[in-house]
Design a protein around this motif. Sequence first.
Motif, mmCIF file in Angstrom:
data_model
loop_
_atom_site.group_PDB
_atom_site.id
_atom_site.type_symbol
_atom_site.label_atom_id
_atom_site.label_comp_id
_atom_site.label_asym_id
_atom_site.label_seq_id
_atom_site.Cartn_x
_atom_site.Cartn_y
_atom_site.Cartn_z
ATOM 1 N N LYS A 835 -7.271 -6.592 11.991
ATOM 2 C CA LYS A 835 -7.362 -5.319 11.214
ATOM 3 C C LYS A 835 -6.998 -5.596 9.095
ATOM 4 N N TYR A 836 -8.523 -5.757 8.908
ATOM 5 C CA TYR A 836 -8.640 -6.282 7.536
ATOM 6 C C TYR A 836 -7.705 -4.796 6.437
ATOM 7 N N ASP A 837 -7.371 -3.908 6.938
ATOM 8 C CA ASP A 837 -7.330 -3.104 5.418
ATOM 9 C C ASP A 837 -5.278 -3.311 6.016
ATOM 10 N N GLU A 838 -5.101 -3.230 6.739
ATOM 11 C CA GLU A 838 -3.565 -3.672 6.846
ATOM 12 C C GLU A 838 -3.112 -4.496 6.292
ATOM 13 N N VAL A 839 -3.972 -6.234 6.298
ATOM 14 C CA VAL A 839 -4.010 -7.438 6.435
ATOM 15 C C VAL A 839 -3.379 -7.695 4.433
ATOM 16 N N GLY A 840 -4.876 -6.316 3.427
ATOM 17 C CA GLY A 840 -4.721 -6.540 2.530
ATOM 18 C C GLY A 840 -3.443 -5.688 1.882
ATOM 19 N N PHE A 841 -3.041 -4.804 2.668
ATOM 20 C CA PHE A 841 -2.183 -3.667 2.105
ATOM 21 C C PHE A 841 -0.823 -4.558 2.382
ATOM 22 N N LEU A 842 -0.407 -5.078 2.796
ATOM 23 C CA LEU A 842 0.711 -5.440 3.700
ATOM 24 C C LEU A 842 0.665 -6.728 2.762
ATOM 25 N N GLY A 843 -0.372 -7.370 2.654
ATOM 26 C CA GLY A 843 -0.409 -8.889 1.094
ATOM 27 C C GLY A 843 -0.369 -8.469 -0.080
ATOM 28 N N GLU A 844 -0.582 -7.615 -0.020
ATOM 29 C CA GLU A 844 0.000 -7.191 -2.030
ATOM 30 C C GLU A 844 1.458 -6.695 -1.813
ATOM 31 N N ARG A 845 2.006 -6.322 -0.645
ATOM 32 C CA ARG A 845 3.418 -5.518 -0.917
ATOM 33 C C ARG A 845 3.895 -7.224 -1.319
ATOM 34 N N MET A 846 3.622 -8.222 -0.321
ATOM 35 C CA MET A 846 4.036 -9.794 -0.180
ATOM 36 C C MET A 846 4.155 -10.039 -1.329
#
Length: 996
Positions: A835-846
């Motif tokens: 799930k690439y989009d969720e990975v990107g979203f969560l990654g930016e928060r981190m």
Amino acid sequence: MITLDARFRFTGERRQVTALFYDIVGSTELLLKSEPEQFFRSLSALHQAAEKVIKKHGGFLHQRLGDGGCCFFGYPDQTEDAAEGAVEAALELLKIAAKPKPKSRKPFRLRVGIATSLVVFSTEGGEIVGTAPILAARLQAEAEPDSVLVADSTFQLTRTRFDYTLLRNTKLKGFSDPIALWRPNERIAHGPTTPFAVIDRPTIGRETELSSLFDAWNAACEGHGKSVAIVGEAGIGKSKLVAEFIQRLGDGDHETRVFQCSRRMESQPLHPFIGFLETLVEPSVLKSGDQNAFLQALQLSGRIIEPRVAESILAFTAERSSVTSGNIRVSDLSGRAFRKEVVEASSRILVDRRRAVPTLLVFEDVHWADGMTVELIDHLGLQAGELSILLIQTSRIRRTLAAASEIALPGLTTDAVRDLVASIWSSPPPPGLSDFILGQCDGMPLYAEELADFFRDKRRAENKPSEWREMLLEGGVTTLNDLLSARLASVGSARRVAQFASVIGREFSAAILSHLLKADKRSIDAELELLLMQGVIERSPDASGSYRFRHVLMQEAAYGSLLKSDRKRIHRRIANLLIEDNIFDLPTSVAAWQCAEAGRHDAATKFALTAAESSVLRSAMQEASVSLEVCAREIKRIPYRHPQRADLLISLLKLKGVVATALEGEGSHSARRTYSRAMQLLRKHSSSVRESHFPIYWGWWFTAPNILAQQSRARILIEDMQSVEDSETKLQSYHCGWATSFHAGEHSFCLECVARGLELYDPRRALKTRAFFGGHDAKVCALGESALSYLLLDQLGASEDAIAKCLNWAASTDHIGSMVHGLYYAIVLRRCQGKYDEVGFLGERMRSLAERQGLVASLARANMYCGWAEFMTSPLETGAKRFQDALMLQKQLGTDDNLSIHSDMHAQVLERLGNYHEAFQVIQNAINLGRKSGQWFWLAELYRRSAELRHLLGDEQTTIRQDLTKAMRFAVGQGASWLVTRANHDLDKLSASSTP
């Protein structure tokens, strides 16, 4: 005042003493011609008269030798005019012997010999060893009847007090060189000796260096600050140059702060700055962490700082429980971020950027600075160019100073030495003396001053350059230390106070001396005033009632004048006051040294451990390592049968493991060896002892070389902690179990550890433990690991429920380490699901959280996943570069704890770029490393990915099938149904493609 010897009896001492031997001429013949009883009465009367005369002039009749006597001046009580008193007594003895006697007494004729030298004497047995008594006896034998012979050593000390006649030079038994025989005739008028006036002497020969400092100061006053390092050997005049500069600046509109770095304080982080703070803020406020009181105290001193600055300083100074000192800080192993924050806050307090008041900051003896003080100095140096400050540091050693200009102090020139000697001499000095002093001191100002004082005090009417060297030799002067010892000898009874003070250290207080000597403060103050007047000590600029030796070399001279046995006894008295009476307080590192020198090695170990614990709790790992070296040395000196030795050794290893992990990395040989040795000792003890030292178990597990070893250790850890009473300790043992079991592919055991651990979880205790056990909350970790295990077990509902609870609980903790940890689990889960989009979203928060807190490893992970997600969903290659840069950084940091998945991601990026061979090699390396290390949870997927790449490379179907078969075997073996489905799907596709 009770004498110091009465309160503390020395076993012996090195001291300059004058010996006097007198003998009756022809005593045997007189005895034969007289009635024995009459001769005895006459002899007794002579000895009694001699003893009275000797005592009158400050001497001591040490021994009656039948027809003569052995006397000492300067022993047992030290006097500054011992040699003068001996000559005076000898001349009076001759007059008494020559007086007419009653008929019942026989007239006597005397011979007297006098000599001066350094001796070592025993106060217990009265034994004196040195040249003076031997030479005095030889001179007495050479003297004519009714005369005195004086050695050159005594003559040099008394030449301005008596008129002398040089009789001859002669060879004496036992002496290789001819001895000059001097005969005193009569006393001559002479004024009192001028006391040493060293404090107000101007600096000579340093005008170029002073000019450079003033140029730097003028630039600082215009807002272009400078950093200057003054470098030179001990005694070359570094501190004197700075003092002269400060004096010439005067009391204008500027601030001056001097910070003294001290020997044996290298393990006390920021000790000069903290000492300065304690002059502005009550130490109790610093220890309690009271922010309002701290801000008010600084405001009263004219310093207004932001609350965040106060918060950083108080986080450093506040008292902490030593219980947590043995725990590894995983989130920031070396404490770099915390150290940087504290150093920046310290600089904010020292330099008020809102006021344009020029500030002079001086750090003395930086060669003894602790690591954090060096960081503060360098930070100030980098900031100086934009501020109105002049930063000066003095040091014996040269450092690499990118932001500092250097002033290297050479020896004084011949002209400068001449000027220095002339300033000390009350009248024009003898011709050539300045050049002679220069040859002796090699341009060292302190040595030149002491030599000039030495010769000034012993000058005589005729000045012969050929005799100067002999004066030094006969005065026992061959080094600067000898001259400083002579300075100490000139202060009489105050010398004892200086000797005691030297054992305390360069800095000391009158109160400590009063306790140590068991003397009233008025008596101590009187002795200290004499030491001040003679230039031996000076008042400490930091605190009232405190003093310090004018130069560290002066302290060393006083310390060296004590016999080793007496030093140890004084150290023991100090140690007893520290340990048993608890009368006064010393920095723990200094207390450790005092106890070590006293032979109290167990106490020294405890103080060193306390110092190390304090440093570790403040993330000052370099300073902690200094204390641990002391601790290790002292433990070796504790007898094996000592009841506390084993526990002290375990405590040492526990702290050493934390420090080694922080400074060298969790995979370092030092860290692993330390924890392994600690475990060997710890497992021999009861469960209660194991419980108290649980951080050793954690460190042993954490520093395991691979997953296989870590999983084995986790099972041992859980088993050993089953019998402990503390629920938090049991929870953390399960924490180790679930964290390792997932990576080892043991998902059932992982979930079992999670279930047992969460039953013991206490959110209130987690507030204290989350910073030390993994750097995150245990419940966040448990839920995250279970979410991943449930995914691989194909229990998708349980996985989604666990990851939702993980993120919610992480957010509720408001703990950065736990929030980042929870996000990382969610990112890995969504990456596994593609799930690439969720990975990107969560990654930016981190990434945002990690960037704000300076968590470098977490920032690298976040950028890696964000770059991967961006590249996999976009035709642009910017994501690939972001991913590869972050992957490179993570490898450099040595924190790639998820190598299997990260290698898979790397291969996907390479595959999408068309680099199939390179991608295939990355997968093969990951498989080999995973199998070898025991990180097996993703091996099935790596074999499946290997089969995909073999297909793209055109390999035979047989080889591809072998990879997929291995993938099935690993997935089935772990019960990982989700991975079984993926591998089985590819096997079906392969079978379908091979069917005709």
